[in-house]
Design an enzyme around this catalytic site. Structure first.
Site, short mmCIF file in Angstrom:
data_model
loop_
_atom_site.label_atom_id
_atom_site.label_comp_id
_atom_site.label_asym_id
_atom_site.label_seq_id
_atom_site.Cartn_x
_atom_site.Cartn_y
_atom_site.Cartn_z
N LYS A 12 46.81 30.56 27.06
CA LYS A 12 45.89 31.70 26.98
C LYS A 12 46.11 32.50 25.69
O LYS A 12 47.13 32.33 25.01
CB LYS A 12 46.08 32.58 28.23
CG LYS A 12 45.69 31.87 29.54
CD LYS A 12 45.79 32.81 30.74
CE LYS A 12 45.36 32.12 32.03
NZ LYS A 12 45.38 33.05 33.19
N TYR A 52 35.45 30.71 34.77
CA TYR A 52 36.04 31.51 35.85
C TYR A 52 35.00 31.96 36.88
O TYR A 52 35.24 32.94 37.61
CB TYR A 52 36.78 32.71 35.28
CG TYR A 52 38.16 32.38 34.74
CD1 TYR A 52 39.18 31.92 35.58
CD2 TYR A 52 38.47 32.54 33.39
CE1 TYR A 52 40.45 31.62 35.10
CE2 TYR A 52 39.76 32.24 32.90
CZ TYR A 52 40.73 31.79 33.77
OH TYR A 52 41.99 31.49 33.30
N ARG A 105 55.40 31.38 32.95
CA ARG A 105 54.91 32.74 33.12
C ARG A 105 56.06 33.75 33.12
O ARG A 105 55.90 34.86 32.60
CB ARG A 105 54.05 32.83 34.38
CG ARG A 105 52.66 32.23 34.15
CD ARG A 105 51.90 32.02 35.40
NE ARG A 105 50.46 31.85 35.14
CZ ARG A 105 49.59 31.48 36.07
NH1 ARG A 105 49.99 31.25 37.31
NH2 ARG A 105 48.31 31.35 35.77
N ASN A 115 49.04 36.26 31.59
CA ASN A 115 50.12 35.45 32.14
C ASN A 115 50.28 34.09 31.47
O ASN A 115 50.75 33.14 32.07
CB ASN A 115 49.94 35.31 33.66
CG ASN A 115 48.61 34.69 34.03
OD1 ASN A 115 47.83 34.29 33.16
ND2 ASN A 115 48.34 34.58 35.31
N HIS A 118 47.06 28.78 32.13
CA HIS A 118 46.22 28.41 33.28
C HIS A 118 46.58 26.99 33.68
O HIS A 118 46.87 26.16 32.82
CB HIS A 118 44.74 28.46 32.90
CG HIS A 118 43.85 27.78 33.92
ND1 HIS A 118 43.34 28.43 35.01
CD2 HIS A 118 43.43 26.48 34.01
CE1 HIS A 118 42.63 27.57 35.74
NE2 HIS A 118 42.67 26.39 35.15
N GLU A 129 37.52 20.90 35.75
CA GLU A 129 38.00 21.68 34.59
C GLU A 129 38.26 20.79 33.36
O GLU A 129 37.99 21.21 32.23
CB GLU A 129 39.27 22.44 34.99
CG GLU A 129 38.97 23.51 36.05
CD GLU A 129 40.21 24.29 36.47
OE1 GLU A 129 41.34 23.94 36.06
OE2 GLU A 129 40.03 25.27 37.22
#
Ligand code: ADP
Ligand code: MG
Length: 140
Positions: A12, A52, A105, A115, A118, A129
């Site tokens: 992320k 999302y 994390r 965090n 994913h 995905e």
């Protein structure tokens, strides 16, 4: 018999900004997950909303979309036996404060939203995905 499984990982924007993407990819490799596909990209708001969409009714949805579009991310397909669950174990709990020591994390997350990573939560969602981010021509 070993049945290889695929899962989607995202590094992320917070982790990319911290300069720990390479460490995270190295961790996957050292845990025996093979990198089948990898690219750096910057999600548009429409793309983040679509990815999302399952969380669209949650109170954190708009904040999550804003976070996921604040800078570039890495998308990876990881392969290995039980890759979906293995990746979730390596990631740790959604809230870094509750994530087991040594998980990605716990190491790199700043809070329940920011965090670091994913990971797909089921083989079915992994299929959806991985197809969201990668064509067949990008997988080796
Ligand atoms: P996970 O990523 O562990 O599968 P979820 O699918 O429940 O967790 O949530 C997706 C993402 O939304 C989380 O990784 C996190 O970035 C964000 N998120 C989840 N819960 C919250 C929350 N209560 N407040 C803010 N952001 C959240
Ligand atoms: Mg999830």
């Amino acid at each position: 018999m070993i049945l290889p499984e695929l899962t989607l990982s995202l590094i992320k924007p917070d982790a990319v900004q911290k300069g720990v993407a390479g460490q995270i990819i190295g961790r996957f490799e050292s845990e025996g997950l093979r990198v089948v596909a990898c690219k750096k990209l910057w999600l548009t708001t429409a793309q983040a909303r679509a990815f999302y969409a399952v969380h669209a009714q949650r109170p954190f949805y708009e904040g999550l979309v804003a976070f996921m579009t604040e800078g570039p991310i890495y998308a990876l397909i990881l392969e290995g036996e039980g890759a979906v669950l293995r990746n979730r174990e390596i990631m740790g709990a959604t809230d870094p404060a509750k994530a087991a020591p040594g998980t990605l994390r716990a190491l790199f997350g700043d809070g329940i939203e920011r965090n670091a990573v994913h990971g797909s939560d089921s083989p079915e969602n992994a299929r959806i995905e991985t197809d969201f981010f990668f064509s067949q021509l990008e997988r080796f």
